[in-house]
Design a protein around this motif. Structure first.
Motif, mmCIF file in Angstrom:
data_model
loop_
_atom_site.group_PDB
_atom_site.id
_atom_site.type_symbol
_atom_site.label_atom_id
_atom_site.label_comp_id
_atom_site.label_asym_id
_atom_site.label_seq_id
_atom_site.Cartn_x
_atom_site.Cartn_y
_atom_site.Cartn_z
ATOM 1 N N THR A 170 7.207 24.125 -16.471
ATOM 2 C CA THR A 170 7.716 22.790 -16.144
ATOM 3 C C THR A 170 8.946 22.538 -17.019
ATOM 4 O OG1 THR A 170 5.467 22.068 -15.659
ATOM 5 C CG2 THR A 170 7.116 20.348 -16.001
ATOM 6 N N HIS A 171 10.072 22.257 -16.391
ATOM 7 C CA HIS A 171 11.330 22.166 -17.130
ATOM 8 C C HIS A 171 11.761 20.727 -17.364
ATOM 9 C CE1 HIS A 171 12.553 26.487 -15.750
ATOM 10 N NE2 HIS A 171 11.596 26.477 -16.648
ATOM 11 N N VAL A 172 12.626 20.558 -18.356
ATOM 12 C CA VAL A 172 13.289 19.273 -18.583
ATOM 13 C C VAL A 172 14.761 19.470 -18.233
ATOM 14 C CG1 VAL A 172 13.896 17.470 -20.235
ATOM 15 C CG2 VAL A 172 11.717 18.664 -20.449
ATOM 16 N N GLY A 173 15.211 18.768 -17.206
ATOM 17 C CA GLY A 173 16.620 18.882 -16.835
ATOM 18 C C GLY A 173 17.376 17.694 -17.364
ATOM 19 N N CYS A 174 17.237 16.560 -16.666
ATOM 20 C CA CYS A 174 18.034 15.385 -17.026
ATOM 21 C C CYS A 174 17.313 14.475 -18.013
ATOM 22 C CB CYS A 174 18.379 14.593 -15.774
ATOM 23 S SG CYS A 174 16.951 13.823 -14.985
ATOM 24 N N ASP A 175 15.975 14.500 -17.993
ATOM 25 C CA ASP A 175 15.172 13.590 -18.825
ATOM 26 C C ASP A 175 15.413 12.128 -18.473
ATOM 27 O OD1 ASP A 175 13.254 13.007 -20.677
ATOM 28 O OD2 ASP A 175 14.418 13.559 -22.444
ATOM 29 N N THR A 176 15.930 11.868 -17.266
ATOM 30 C CA THR A 176 16.156 10.481 -16.841
ATOM 31 C C THR A 176 15.552 10.212 -15.458
ATOM 32 O OG1 THR A 176 18.307 11.079 -15.917
ATOM 33 C CG2 THR A 176 18.307 10.230 -18.159
ATOM 34 N N SER A 177 14.544 10.977 -15.077
ATOM 35 C CA SER A 177 13.828 10.880 -13.789
ATOM 36 C C SER A 177 14.730 10.999 -12.562
ATOM 37 C CB SER A 177 12.948 9.624 -13.710
ATOM 38 O OG SER A 177 13.614 8.473 -14.098
ATOM 39 N N GLN A 178 15.782 11.766 -12.678
ATOM 40 C CA GLN A 178 16.661 11.956 -11.518
ATOM 41 C C GLN A 178 16.597 13.375 -10.953
ATOM 42 O OE1 GLN A 178 20.643 10.328 -12.102
ATOM 43 N NE2 GLN A 178 19.852 8.807 -13.490
ATOM 44 N N CYS A 179 16.471 14.410 -11.823
ATOM 45 C CA CYS A 179 16.733 15.780 -11.366
ATOM 46 C C CYS A 179 15.509 16.506 -10.811
ATOM 47 C CB CYS A 179 17.357 16.613 -12.480
ATOM 48 S SG CYS A 179 16.157 17.281 -13.653
ATOM 49 N N GLY A 180 14.305 16.080 -11.179
ATOM 50 C CA GLY A 180 13.102 16.662 -10.580
ATOM 51 C C GLY A 180 12.640 17.989 -11.151
ATOM 52 N N ALA A 181 13.312 18.524 -12.178
ATOM 53 C CA ALA A 181 12.911 19.819 -12.749
ATOM 54 C C ALA A 181 11.528 19.742 -13.390
ATOM 55 C CB ALA A 181 13.940 20.293 -13.771
ATOM 56 N N CYS A 182 11.093 18.529 -13.739
ATOM 57 C CA CYS A 182 9.824 18.341 -14.453
ATOM 58 C C CYS A 182 8.674 17.987 -13.517
ATOM 59 C CB CYS A 182 9.995 17.235 -15.492
ATOM 60 S SG CYS A 182 10.291 15.620 -14.727
ATOM 61 N N THR A 183 8.885 18.136 -12.201
ATOM 62 C CA THR A 183 7.865 17.704 -11.240
ATOM 63 C C THR A 183 6.554 18.473 -11.393
ATOM 64 O OG1 THR A 183 9.595 17.116 -9.671
ATOM 65 C CG2 THR A 183 7.378 17.395 -8.761
ATOM 66 N N VAL A 184 5.455 17.719 -11.487
ATOM 67 C CA VAL A 184 4.105 18.288 -11.489
ATOM 68 C C VAL A 184 3.266 17.449 -10.537
ATOM 69 C CG1 VAL A 184 4.276 19.039 -13.909
ATOM 70 C CG2 VAL A 184 3.237 16.821 -13.385
ATOM 71 N N SER A 185 2.050 17.902 -10.307
ATOM 72 C CA SER A 185 1.159 17.128 -9.456
ATOM 73 C C SER A 185 0.160 16.379 -10.339
ATOM 74 C CB SER A 185 0.457 18.078 -8.490
ATOM 75 O OG SER A 185 -0.721 17.498 -8.028
ATOM 76 N N LEU A 186 -0.012 15.080 -10.069
ATOM 77 C CA LEU A 186 -0.960 14.242 -10.818
ATOM 78 C C LEU A 186 -1.964 13.691 -9.806
ATOM 79 C CD1 LEU A 186 -1.481 12.774 -13.644
ATOM 80 C CD2 LEU A 186 -0.204 10.866 -12.663
ATOM 81 N N ASN A 187 -3.223 14.057 -9.974
ATOM 82 C CA ASN A 187 -4.259 13.689 -8.997
ATOM 83 C C ASN A 187 -3.786 13.966 -7.565
ATOM 84 O OD1 ASN A 187 -6.110 12.982 -10.910
ATOM 85 N ND2 ASN A 187 -6.040 10.779 -10.518
ATOM 86 N N GLY A 188 -3.128 15.094 -7.377
ATOM 87 C CA GLY A 188 -2.728 15.511 -6.026
ATOM 88 C C GLY A 188 -1.399 14.983 -5.541
ATOM 89 N N GLU A 189 -0.735 14.100 -6.330
ATOM 90 C CA GLU A 189 0.555 13.562 -5.893
ATOM 91 C C GLU A 189 1.654 14.026 -6.844
ATOM 92 O OE1 GLU A 189 0.196 9.274 -5.771
ATOM 93 O OE2 GLU A 189 -0.577 9.383 -3.728
ATOM 94 N N ALA A 190 2.812 14.400 -6.291
ATOM 95 C CA ALA A 190 3.912 14.868 -7.135
ATOM 96 C C ALA A 190 4.487 13.709 -7.944
ATOM 97 C CB ALA A 190 5.004 15.483 -6.265
ATOM 98 N N VAL A 191 4.726 13.950 -9.229
ATOM 99 C CA VAL A 191 5.325 12.946 -10.117
ATOM 100 C C VAL A 191 6.316 13.646 -11.049
ATOM 101 C CG1 VAL A 191 3.255 11.509 -10.076
ATOM 102 C CG2 VAL A 191 3.548 13.161 -11.918
ATOM 103 N N LYS A 192 7.171 12.833 -11.668
ATOM 104 C CA LYS A 192 8.120 13.377 -12.635
ATOM 105 C C LYS A 192 7.506 13.246 -14.021
ATOM 106 C CE LYS A 192 12.158 13.021 -9.750
ATOM 107 N NZ LYS A 192 13.405 12.369 -9.356
ATOM 108 N N SER A 193 7.189 14.383 -14.640
ATOM 109 C CA SER A 193 6.419 14.340 -15.883
ATOM 110 C C SER A 193 7.255 13.904 -17.076
ATOM 111 C CB SER A 193 5.763 15.699 -16.151
ATOM 112 O OG SER A 193 6.730 16.706 -16.303
ATOM 113 N N CYS A 194 8.563 13.688 -16.883
ATOM 114 C CA CYS A 194 9.391 13.133 -17.960
ATOM 115 C C CYS A 194 9.314 11.619 -17.966
ATOM 116 C CB CYS A 194 10.848 13.579 -17.823
ATOM 117 S SG CYS A 194 11.795 12.653 -16.596
ATOM 118 N N THR A 195 8.665 11.035 -16.948
ATOM 119 C CA THR A 195 8.614 9.579 -16.849
ATOM 120 C C THR A 195 7.161 9.122 -16.804
ATOM 121 O OG1 THR A 195 10.721 9.740 -15.708
ATOM 122 C CG2 THR A 195 9.679 7.601 -15.646
ATOM 123 N N LEU A 196 6.367 9.766 -17.646
ATOM 124 C CA LEU A 196 4.934 9.475 -17.720
ATOM 125 C C LEU A 196 4.504 9.850 -19.133
ATOM 126 C CD1 LEU A 196 2.603 8.967 -15.489
ATOM 127 C CD2 LEU A 196 2.182 11.398 -15.733
#
Lengths: 168, 274
Positions: A38-64
């Protein structure tokens, strides 16, 4: 600021930890668990490099914050397939050359899973629109879109086969 | 980026959250976190404590009461976008929700968060103005309902008082066609300008967001339209209809460009509701 005890179910493994409240989920995954897919790209919830699944739904893990995921299921790129048994989306990115440098790829694949979860047969236009939260600076997106279409088709076929097998 | 340190409290129910908020005037509420966490990372906010209300069942759920659609403040953009009741009662809401951020943002961000934060570039305020929505605000001392016209006060400014939580969004059943059109920032997907239009038996309503410090009704366009939604009238009512004078100007778009966009988007939205 005291540490908070959490147990997060990471790729199927309940993982207890003590976290500082301000630790982001992506920092917890990368720095504490060494799940560096899981990568950190922008760290501002724009780029999506940090996307993971949380309870089955995709989320940006830099904004959680990691504390917010206490008791929840988190799936990362490490959890969706293996070198010997690629997930159909991983296989499709390979076959369709859906990556160049690869930095955005884990996030792209996790976001692709969300697109196919919401609609198993997405149109090209829909894929392009739904990929709006994932930036790739190499490919021009064309082969990524092809990879998602192709993965969706494979997954529909597998689903149909599984349904068929269940009927038999 | 790290935020400043804070104490984390997970509220067990709404009363618990209200009590903690009353006891910690410096605390902030954490729901979807998609405005708050970026703001904290930039150190534009550094609350000493966060009260997590994201797991509260009392703030979730979509229901109806007669002709009123009632959204729990914790309903996410994705829930709004795919819910059948919302599509039946207020189809303008999903028409806006599809424009919010991206699929990941929509899975976390909440409608109550948008209402409480009052970002000038948020999408919903435009549509909520045309729909005549109202908001239920609760505090440890009681509750009140505030209409949309009295609620949004300015840039990040609302009628919310210290200690109050937005708990519900009330939307009267949409009568007639609605449409939302937007020119978005290519990276953040916030509205550079967004325009909502609603053509109901009561008349045509048009509202704009993103262009100024807060969302506003475009009354000059509404008056010029009257009830005449012919192509010619839509064109003449929206051309040069918005004055750049009071609009925002930043490195993404000048006030003049925003005024131009507002006219174009008003035209597109009105063409869809005729």
């Amino acid at each position: 600021m005291s540490l908070v005890p959490v147990t997060i179910n990471i790729n199927g493994t309940p993982t207890p930890a003590q976290v500082e409240p301000r630790m982001l989920l992506v920092q917890f995954l990368r720095d504490e668990l060494e799940l560096t897919g899981t990568h950190v790209g922008c760290d501002t919830s724009q780029c999506g490099a940090c996307t993971v699944s949380l309870n089955g739904e995709a989320v940006k893990s830099c904004t959680l914050f990691a504390v917010q995921a206490d008791g929840m299921d988190v799936q990362t790129i490490e959890g969706i397939g293996s070198m010997d048994d690629l997930h159909p989306i991983q296989a499709a990115f390979w076959e369709q050359h859906g990556l160049q440098c690869g930095f955005c790829t884990p996030g792209m694949i996790m976001a692709s899973a969300e697109i196919i979860r919401r609609n198993p047969d997405p149109s090209e236009e829909e894929i392009r629109e739904q990929l709006g939260g994932n930036f790739c600076r190499c490919t021009g997106y064309h082969n990524i879109v092809k990879a998602i279409s192709s993965a969706a088709a494979v997954m529909r076929e597998k689903g149909a086969e599984a349904g068929q097998a269940a009927d038999d | 980026m790290y935020t400043t340190p804070f104490d984390y409290h997970r509220a067990v129910n709404l009363d618990d959250a209200l009590k903690m908020l009353a006891d910690n005037p410096d605390a902030k509420l954490l729901a979807g976190g998609h405005s708050l966490i970026p703001t904290m990372k930039l150190r534009l906010a550094s609350p000493s404590a966060l009260i997590d209300i994201s797991a509260l069942d009392e703030l979730r759920g979509i229901r109806t009461d007669g002709d009123m659609l009632i959204l729990g403040a914790g309903v996410t953009h994705a829930e709004l976008l795919y819910d059948k009741t919302v599509a039946e009662y207020a189809p303008l809401m999903p028409d806006m929700a599809r424009w919010v951020g991206d699929p990941m943002v929509r899975n976390r961000g909440t409608v109550g968060g948008v209402v409480a934060h009052a970002d000038p570039a948020a999408d919903y305020p435009a549509g909520l103005l045309t729909l005549g929505a109202s908001f239920k605000l609760k505090s440890a001392g009681g509750e009140r309902v505030v209409g949309v016209d009295d609620y949004f006060k300015g840039m990040f400014e609302t009628a919310l008082q210290e200690g109050e939580i937005v708990t519900e969004i009330h939307i009267p059943r949409q009568a007639g066609k609605g449409a939302y059109e937007k020119f978005r920032h290519p990276a953040s997907h916030y509205a550079i300008v967004g325009v909502a239009a609603l053509a109901s038996p009561e008349g045509v309503k048009v509202a704009m967001t993103g262009a100024g410090p807060k969302a506003v009704r475009l009354t000059q366009v509404e008056q010029a339209i009257g009830s005449d939604l012919s192509d010619e009238n839509i064109k003449s009512a929206t051309e040069n209809a918005v004055d750049a004078g009071s609009l925002l100007s930043d490195r993404f778009a000048s006030a003049e460009y925003r005024a131009h966009l507002a006219g174009v988007l008003a035209k597109r939205a009105l063409m869809r509701v005729k």
